[in-house]
Design an enzyme around this catalytic site. Structure first.
Site, PDB file in Angstrom:
ATOM      1  N   GLU A 187     -32.134  13.202  63.493  1.00 27.06           N
ATOM      2  CA  GLU A 187     -32.512  12.978  64.858  1.00 27.06           C
ATOM      3  C   GLU A 187     -34.241  12.594  64.986  1.00 27.06           C
ATOM      4  O   GLU A 187     -34.700  13.160  65.924  1.00 27.06           O
ATOM      5  CB  GLU A 187     -31.989  13.699  65.693  1.00 27.06           C
ATOM      6  CG  GLU A 187     -30.481  13.529  65.727  1.00 27.06           C
ATOM      7  CD  GLU A 187     -29.752  14.557  66.738  1.00 27.06           C
ATOM      8  OE1 GLU A 187     -28.499  14.460  66.838  1.00 27.06           O
ATOM      9  OE2 GLU A 187     -30.361  15.343  67.489  1.00 27.06           O
ATOM     10  N   GLU A 236     -22.784  11.631  63.928  1.00 30.56           N
ATOM     11  CA  GLU A 236     -22.409  12.703  64.379  1.00 30.56           C
ATOM     12  C   GLU A 236     -22.105  12.465  65.965  1.00 30.56           C
ATOM     13  O   GLU A 236     -22.914  11.640  66.363  1.00 30.56           O
ATOM     14  CB  GLU A 236     -23.721  13.790  64.557  1.00 30.56           C
ATOM     15  CG  GLU A 236     -23.714  14.770  65.145  1.00 30.56           C
ATOM     16  CD  GLU A 236     -24.884  15.911  65.392  1.00 30.56           C
ATOM     17  OE1 GLU A 236     -25.646  16.050  64.355  1.00 30.56           O
ATOM     18  OE2 GLU A 236     -25.563  16.201  66.504  1.00 30.56           O
TER      19      GLU A 236
END
Length: 664
Positions: free
Chosen positions: A315, A433
């Site tokens: 991320e 995810e």
């Protein structure tokens, strides 16, 4: 109520006094099917009353004729299970709400039959009639058709679509005054727990992604590592509130032994911030230092551990979550990692994939990443999804059951597909995810039946856009784990994943419907067999859908069947039609398989899922329960109760896209 329906109900109630006058044996049989509770009052082997919670009721035999016949002995399923109609051991339930064209469902009732006190039987029958009538009046019924195009595929998933993650969060990771992680991280998960191994083996081969927010804080205790190998600990000012941590090679050995024994496919997320420095609140710059990662990968290869794919960073794309890296710099880092993999795996027959960036999709950043990294560098383009918002949101239930809200995520999948087509046709898309609600998920939501509406709908949408892998956050840990963090027992979403894994093949088919958007529909070629499997999700809390499945490939046959059905005007003509396939072995009429999912006790936030009326619970030996379908006449409608989910398998559906030979 129209006059015809009133007359029908009047005709069917006069059976009661005739049977009560000659009553010698009374039984109450209760059971569950398709997410509803059924109650039969049987008098002298006659079915007097069918009470159906949610469905309403029907007096099945208006003339008192037997429908339990000893000679009805047939092979019901491919597994050679047999049906005996002697006594009360089994019942052939004939039921349809708005028509007297009846279908057969075979149900074993041995354990549920019981004798009723004769003094109570009349009051009981009356109670069942009134209770079921009330349930009927409180519900809407919508008829509709599903058109499944089996002529060609619209998309295709990967061989191992179902995936789950193991994160790095320590036990003291807390959100909203709740600490749901326990000992479930990469470094402290109990790998010896038998439930864990059995859960992963049932999904074999399950892809497991090792990664998460703290992966960019983790070093590896191998090679020339100079800093001491300490665990991740809470620290003020640290990234996400934690210090840097370390993975011991003894633990890495244990993990790989476990993955080998369970048949897991492993994706490992590397630390992408090593060597960089923070220049502002969440912006990091500088070249990535690959030294520790090089030694770690080299050790892994030397031990013979097969890592299917390596991912760099978590991320860090766009604005980042906690930290961000400029896209040009990140592309440069990826090229360096690709070179390392090429060098270390030079003499290996197996070549792992490079996965990136493992962040939230922003079109400009992702477009540029593929351009600056260049052709062939990134094998898999990953993105993360938490489209329900914060785990503390008190409106999570409303969001999950809102079809418009669920469909918004399609824009992300669509835009990512365009990015790949335009700038990276050599790559494929993964959801790296996804947990629905971020910050550990929603307590009493993400670990309940309610969440399966979101989860299965996500799998369906992702498949429609050629997503090859969908990694659920997590296999265990947080509120959104597929397994309970403390007991390791499966949460409802685990069974949703398992049914998808067993039933839904790679090829995705187009399916359309003419009903409310609260019915979500998906179709795939069945897995490892001919035919088609449908996933139906009823988000409505008040509408019951009665659905007919249509196939444009065999439309002429369907029309002929429909014409024949319309010619059967009487109750007994239709009853005969329903039974015609029972006595004739090898009949043209075949069965479909249905898996109806509902929450225990009709409580949406139950942590127990019910399959065809049977609660899914581990056996006394700790084994997973059987996931058995019920069989229905392939030409009968599909019944979807409010707030329920169903997988429906048509083994003989004529779908040229799914089979090499044509079938009726």
């Amino acid at each position: 109520m129209d006059q015809k329906k009133s007359a029908d109900k009047g005709e069917k109630t006069d059976v009661m006094p005739k049977l009560w006058d000659q009553c010698t044996k009374v039984a109450l049989i209760t059971f569950a099917y398709s997410g509803s509770k059924f109650e039969l009052v049987v008098i002298n082997d006659f079915v007097l009353h069918l009470g159906v919670q949610n469905f309403g009721h029907r007096v099945i035999d208006e003339r008192g004729n037997k429908i339990l016949e000893d000679e009805l002995l047939v092979e019901a399923n491919d597994d050679n299970s047999r049906v005996s109609a002697a006594g009360f051991s089994t019942v052939h339930l004939l039921e349809e709400i708005d028509q007297w064209y009846l279908r057969m469902v075979v149900l074993d009732l041995d354990a549920t039959a019981r004798t009723v006190d004769p003094l109570m039987r009349f009051h009981l029958a009356l109670f069942l009639v009134l209770a079921s009538l009330q349930a009927t009046l409180s519900q809407d019924i919508e008829h509709g058709s599903l058109l499944v195009d089996g002529a060609q595929t619209k998309a295709e998933t990967g061989d191992n679509f179902i995936c789950a993650t193991i994160d790095w969060w320590p036990h003291d990771k807390c959100d909203y005054n709740h600490c749901p992680w326990g000992y479930s991280s990469v470094v402290n998960l109990d790998l010896s727990h038998p439930f864990l191994a059995k859960a992963i083996q049932a999904l074999k081969p399950l892809r497991i992604r090792l990664g998460g927010s703290l992966q960019d804080q983790v070093l590896y205790d191998v090679g020339s590592l100079k800093s001491p190998c300490h665990p991740l600990q809470k620290v003020k000012g640290g990234l996400f509130g934690f210090s840097k941590g370390c993975l011991h090679m003894k633990r890495w050995d244990g993990l790989n032994q476990f993955f080998n024994e369970t048949g897991a496919i492993v994706t490992f997320g590397l630390n992408a911030l090593h060597g960089k420095h923070q220049i502002s609140h969440n912006v990091w710059e500088g070249d990535w230092d690959p030294t520790n990662a090089y030694d770690f990968i080299k050790y892994t290869i030397s031990k013979g551990y097969k890592i299917d794919s390596w991912e760099l960073g978590n991320e860090l794309s766009g604005k980042g979550i906690g930290a961000s890296v400029d896209v040009a710099q990140y592309g440069k880092d990826l090229i360096k990692l690709k070179q390392i993999l090429g060098t270390l795996y030079e003499n290996s027959k197996f070549k792992p994939s490079l996965v990136a960036p493992g962040g939230f999709y922003e079109r400009e950043w992702y477009d540029k990443l593929l351009q600056v990294s260049g052709s062939g560098i990134i094998n898999v383009l990953t993105h993360h999804l938490y489209n329900l918002g914060a785990g503390s949101d008190e409106h999570l239930e409303r969001k999950i059951l809102d079809p418009e809200r669920l469909s918004k995520v399609e824009s992300i999948f669509g835009n990512l597909s365009e990015t790949i087509q335009k700038y990276g046709p050599w790559t494929s898309a993964w959801v790296g995810e996804a947990g629905g609600a971020y910050n550990s998920g929603g307590n009493h939501v993400s670990n309940t039946f309610l969440n399966s509406f979101w989860y299965l709908d996500q799998l369906g949408i992702a498949s429609n856009y050629n997503t090859k892998v969908y990694c659920r956050q997590t296999i265990i840990g947080g509120n959104y784990g597929l397994l309970n963090t403390t007991t390791f027992t499966p949460n409802p979403d685990y069974y949703s994943a398992l049914l998808w894994h067993r039933l839904m093949g790679k090829k995705v088919l187009a399916v359309s419907s003419d009903v409310s958007p609260f019915l979500r529909t998906y179709a795939h070629c069945s897995k490892d067999r001919d035919g088609v499997t449908l996933l139906l999700i009823n988000l409505s809390n008040e509408t019951r859908f009665i659905l007919t499945v249509r196939n444009p490939v065999s439309a002429s046959i369907e029309n002929e069947v429909a014409t024949n059905i319309q010619k059967e005007n009487t109750f007994f003509d239709k009853l005969k039609k329903a039974f015609s396939w029972v006595g004739t072995k090898g009949s043209e009429v075949t069965f479909r398989e249905e898996y109806h999912l509902t929450p225990k006790d009709d409580y949406l936030k139950s942590q127990t899922m019910v399959l065809n009326g049977i609660p899914l619970e581990l056996t006394d030996q700790g084994d997973l329960p059987r996931l058995d379908p019920v069989s229905s006449n392939v030409r009968s409608p599909i019944y979807m109760t409010p707030l329920s989910i169903a997988f429906v398998v048509y083994p003989n559906f004529d779908a040229p896209a799914c089979a090499t030979r044509r079938k009726f």
